[in-house]
Scaffold this motif. Structure first.
Motif, PDB file in Angstrom:
ATOM      1  N   VAL A  82       0.793  -1.299   0.065  1.00 43.42           N
ATOM      2  CA  VAL A  82       0.210   0.174  -0.135  1.00 43.42           C
ATOM      3  C   VAL A  82       0.864   1.401  -0.087  1.00 43.42           C
ATOM      4  N   ILE A  83       1.880   1.487   0.948  1.00 43.17           N
ATOM      5  CA  ILE A  83       2.877   2.365   0.936  1.00 43.17           C
ATOM      6  C   ILE A  83       3.547   2.581  -0.495  1.00 43.17           C
ATOM      7  N   GLU A  84       3.942   1.334  -1.142  1.00 44.38           N
ATOM      8  CA  GLU A  84       4.542   1.496  -2.331  1.00 44.38           C
ATOM      9  C   GLU A  84       3.666   2.034  -3.542  1.00 44.38           C
ATOM     10  N   LEU A  85       2.264   1.579  -3.363  1.00 45.96           N
ATOM     11  CA  LEU A  85       1.199   2.062  -4.281  1.00 45.96           C
ATOM     12  C   LEU A  85       1.249   3.623  -4.131  1.00 45.96           C
ATOM     13  N   GLN A  86       1.141   4.074  -3.021  1.00 43.47           N
ATOM     14  CA  GLN A  86       0.718   5.509  -3.062  1.00 43.47           C
ATOM     15  C   GLN A  86       2.277   6.261  -3.436  1.00 43.47           C
ATOM     16  N   ARG A  87       3.328   5.813  -3.241  1.00 41.34           N
ATOM     17  CA  ARG A  87       4.424   6.392  -3.730  1.00 41.34           C
ATOM     18  C   ARG A  87       4.423   6.605  -5.371  1.00 41.34           C
ATOM     19  N   MET A  88       3.815   5.280  -5.852  1.00 37.38           N
ATOM     20  CA  MET A  88       3.857   5.200  -7.331  1.00 37.38           C
ATOM     21  C   MET A  88       2.832   6.381  -7.832  1.00 37.38           C
ATOM     22  N   ARG A  89       1.940   6.232  -7.103  1.00 42.43           N
ATOM     23  CA  ARG A  89       0.718   7.405  -7.601  1.00 42.43           C
ATOM     24  C   ARG A  89       0.985   8.638  -7.268  1.00 42.43           C
ATOM     25  N   ALA A  90       1.991   9.066  -6.428  1.00 45.33           N
ATOM     26  CA  ALA A  90       2.233  10.313  -6.068  1.00 45.33           C
ATOM     27  C   ALA A  90       3.210  10.826  -7.251  1.00 45.33           C
ATOM     28  N   ARG A  91       4.003   9.771  -7.763  1.00 43.02           N
ATOM     29  CA  ARG A  91       4.987  10.057  -9.089  1.00 43.02           C
ATOM     30  C   ARG A  91       4.241   9.799 -10.322  1.00 43.02           C
ATOM     31  N   GLN A  92       2.704   9.695 -10.218  1.00 43.18           N
ATOM     32  CA  GLN A  92       2.086   9.226 -11.410  1.00 43.18           C
ATOM     33  C   GLN A  92       2.663   8.491 -12.237  1.00 43.18           C
ATOM     34  N   ALA A 114       1.249   5.039 -11.822  1.00 46.30           N
ATOM     35  CA  ALA A 114       0.321   4.170 -11.611  1.00 46.30           C
ATOM     36  C   ALA A 114      -0.885   4.596 -11.854  1.00 46.30           C
ATOM     37  N   PRO A 115      -1.030   5.030 -13.185  1.00 48.76           N
ATOM     38  CA  PRO A 115      -2.209   5.583 -13.575  1.00 48.76           C
ATOM     39  C   PRO A 115      -3.738   4.857 -13.558  1.00 48.76           C
ATOM     40  N   SER A 116      -3.372   3.474 -13.577  1.00 45.12           N
ATOM     41  CA  SER A 116      -4.335   2.411 -13.835  1.00 45.12           C
ATOM     42  C   SER A 116      -4.247   1.410 -12.458  1.00 45.12           C
ATOM     43  N   SER A 117      -3.800   1.932 -11.563  1.00 44.54           N
ATOM     44  CA  SER A 117      -3.876   1.295 -10.088  1.00 44.54           C
ATOM     45  C   SER A 117      -5.233   0.773  -9.846  1.00 44.54           C
ATOM     46  N   ASP A 118      -5.335  -0.099  -8.684  1.00 40.12           N
ATOM     47  CA  ASP A 118      -6.619  -0.699  -8.209  1.00 40.12           C
ATOM     48  C   ASP A 118      -7.474   0.606  -7.684  1.00 40.12           C
ATOM     49  N   ALA A 119      -6.500   1.525  -6.902  1.00 37.67           N
ATOM     50  CA  ALA A 119      -7.319   2.767  -6.362  1.00 37.67           C
ATOM     51  C   ALA A 119      -7.722   3.739  -7.112  1.00 37.67           C
ATOM     52  N   ASP A 120      -7.017   3.887  -8.403  1.00 35.77           N
ATOM     53  CA  ASP A 120      -7.704   4.658  -9.382  1.00 35.77           C
ATOM     54  C   ASP A 120      -8.488   4.025 -10.353  1.00 35.77           C
ATOM     55  N   GLN A 121      -8.592   2.665 -10.332  1.00 38.47           N
ATOM     56  CA  GLN A 121      -9.697   2.107 -10.987  1.00 38.47           C
ATOM     57  C   GLN A 121     -11.067   2.257 -10.244  1.00 38.47           C
ATOM     58  N   LEU A 122     -11.014   2.361  -8.872  1.00 38.77           N
ATOM     59  CA  LEU A 122     -12.241   2.350  -8.038  1.00 38.77           C
ATOM     60  C   LEU A 122     -12.350   3.599  -8.097  1.00 38.77           C
ATOM     61  N   THR A 180     -16.340   4.705  -8.812  1.00 33.84           N
ATOM     62  CA  THR A 180     -17.343   5.112  -7.728  1.00 33.84           C
ATOM     63  C   THR A 180     -17.265   6.622  -7.576  1.00 33.84           C
ATOM     64  N   GLY A 181     -16.172   7.425  -8.162  1.00 30.84           N
ATOM     65  CA  GLY A 181     -16.229   8.810  -8.074  1.00 30.84           C
ATOM     66  C   GLY A 181     -15.579   9.105  -6.660  1.00 30.84           C
ATOM     67  N   VAL A 182     -15.235   8.231  -5.680  1.00 36.37           N
ATOM     68  CA  VAL A 182     -14.410   8.268  -4.550  1.00 36.37           C
ATOM     69  C   VAL A 182     -13.109   8.413  -4.930  1.00 36.37           C
ATOM     70  N   PRO A 183     -12.343   9.408  -4.442  1.00 41.34           N
ATOM     71  CA  PRO A 183     -11.014   9.749  -4.714  1.00 41.34           C
ATOM     72  C   PRO A 183     -10.191   8.582  -4.399  1.00 41.34           C
ATOM     73  N   GLY A 184      -8.843   8.475  -5.138  1.00 43.13           N
ATOM     74  CA  GLY A 184      -8.139   7.164  -5.158  1.00 43.13           C
ATOM     75  C   GLY A 184      -7.287   7.223  -3.704  1.00 43.13           C
ATOM     76  N   LEU A 185      -7.092   8.377  -3.292  1.00 38.89           N
ATOM     77  CA  LEU A 185      -6.314   8.201  -1.874  1.00 38.89           C
ATOM     78  C   LEU A 185      -7.348   7.959  -1.006  1.00 38.89           C
ATOM     79  N   ALA A 186      -8.526   7.956  -0.947  1.00 41.31           N
ATOM     80  CA  ALA A 186      -9.406   7.394   0.023  1.00 41.31           C
ATOM     81  C   ALA A 186      -9.502   5.807  -0.197  1.00 41.31           C
ATOM     82  N   TRP A 187      -9.198   5.304  -1.219  1.00 43.59           N
ATOM     83  CA  TRP A 187      -9.075   3.959  -1.351  1.00 43.59           C
ATOM     84  C   TRP A 187      -7.716   3.107  -0.761  1.00 43.59           C
TER      85      TRP A 187
END
Length: 236
Positions: free
Chosen positions: A172-182, A184-192, A196-203
């Motif tokens: 999860v930490i690695e996921l957020q690091r990759m998201r912060a560096r853009q 992982a645009p198609s990560s599970d959090a971004d797909q969610l 759903t319209g709920v921000p990826g950071l919330a997931w």
């Protein structure tokens, strides 16, 4: 499989706990051990896809410890949401289920249930590295189950459960690091977020919360009874 086995000695639980934690925090070891987390992650996607009525096309596991699970069905709706949600939640929750089984003395059941899950996953693997990864993992578990004595089996089972519990947070930490560096645009959090319209950071926060709660609950289940080791210290 239906019987119970004795708990391992307290020192063995402490030892394998330290080994499990070291496998997560030590970079070179983590790069190898993370394959087990990927198996659980993609297995979670696959099982949830089937349970929600989607058609599972296959699973691929890669040598960089990434993976992909392909299923068919509606590109939106609850089935897709739960399928995307399951990946990061499965390793820590599986660790918690294993911890519960071990706390009830079901060591053999936990080991053979792991083999059954791997066997079910193997038939859906669609690349050579994925087959190798699942078969090696299964061979290790089978070898311990078939050849190891009671203490070896108990130590290995506790190691597996504790590793999954500790390992739930690092991806999860690695996921957020990759998201912060853009990265992982198609990560599970971004797909969610798209579904759903709920921000990826919330997931990401939900993934982290579940992993931490599973670690706390599982750790409590597996912690040695203080009465088993305090006398040894006091007598020493």
């Amino acid at each position: 499989m239906t019987g119970t086995q004795p708990d391992p000695p307290w020192w063995l639980v402490v030892l394998v706990g330290l080994v499990a934690l070291g496998a997560v925090v030590h970079g070179p070891t983590w790069r190898v051990a993370r394959n087990v987390v990927t198996i659980a992650h993609e297995g979670g996607h696959a099982l949830t896809a089937l349970l929600t009525g989607r058609r599972l096309d296959g699973i691929k596991l890669h040598s960089d410890t990434s993976g992909v699970t392909v299923s068919r069905g509606k590109p939106h709706g609850p089935g897709m949401v739960f399928t995307a949600l399951a990946g990061y939640l499965t390793p820590p929750m599986l660790g918690l289920v294993f911890a519960a089984l071990l706390s009830w003395g079901r060591i053999t059941l936990m080991l053979w249930a792991s083999l059954a899950l791997l066997a079910g996953m193997l038939v859906m693997i669609r690349n050579a590295y994925g087959v190798l990864s699942v078969m090696v993992t299964g061979a290790v578990i089978l070898g311990v189950s078939w050849l190891g004595n009671a203490q070896v089996q108990a130590g290995f089972a506790y190691l597996a459960a504790l590793f999954l519990l500790f390992a739930g947070t690092r991806p999860v930490i690695e996921l957020q690091r990759m998201r912060a560096r853009q990265m992982a645009p198609s990560s599970d959090a971004d797909q969610l977020a798209h579904l759903t319209g709920v921000p990826g950071l919330a997931w990401v926060g939900l993934f982290a919360f579940v992993a931490l709660m599973a670690l706390m609950a599982g750790g409590k289940l597996l912690a040695p009874d203080s009465s088993s080791f305090l006398p040894a210290f006091l007598s020493g």
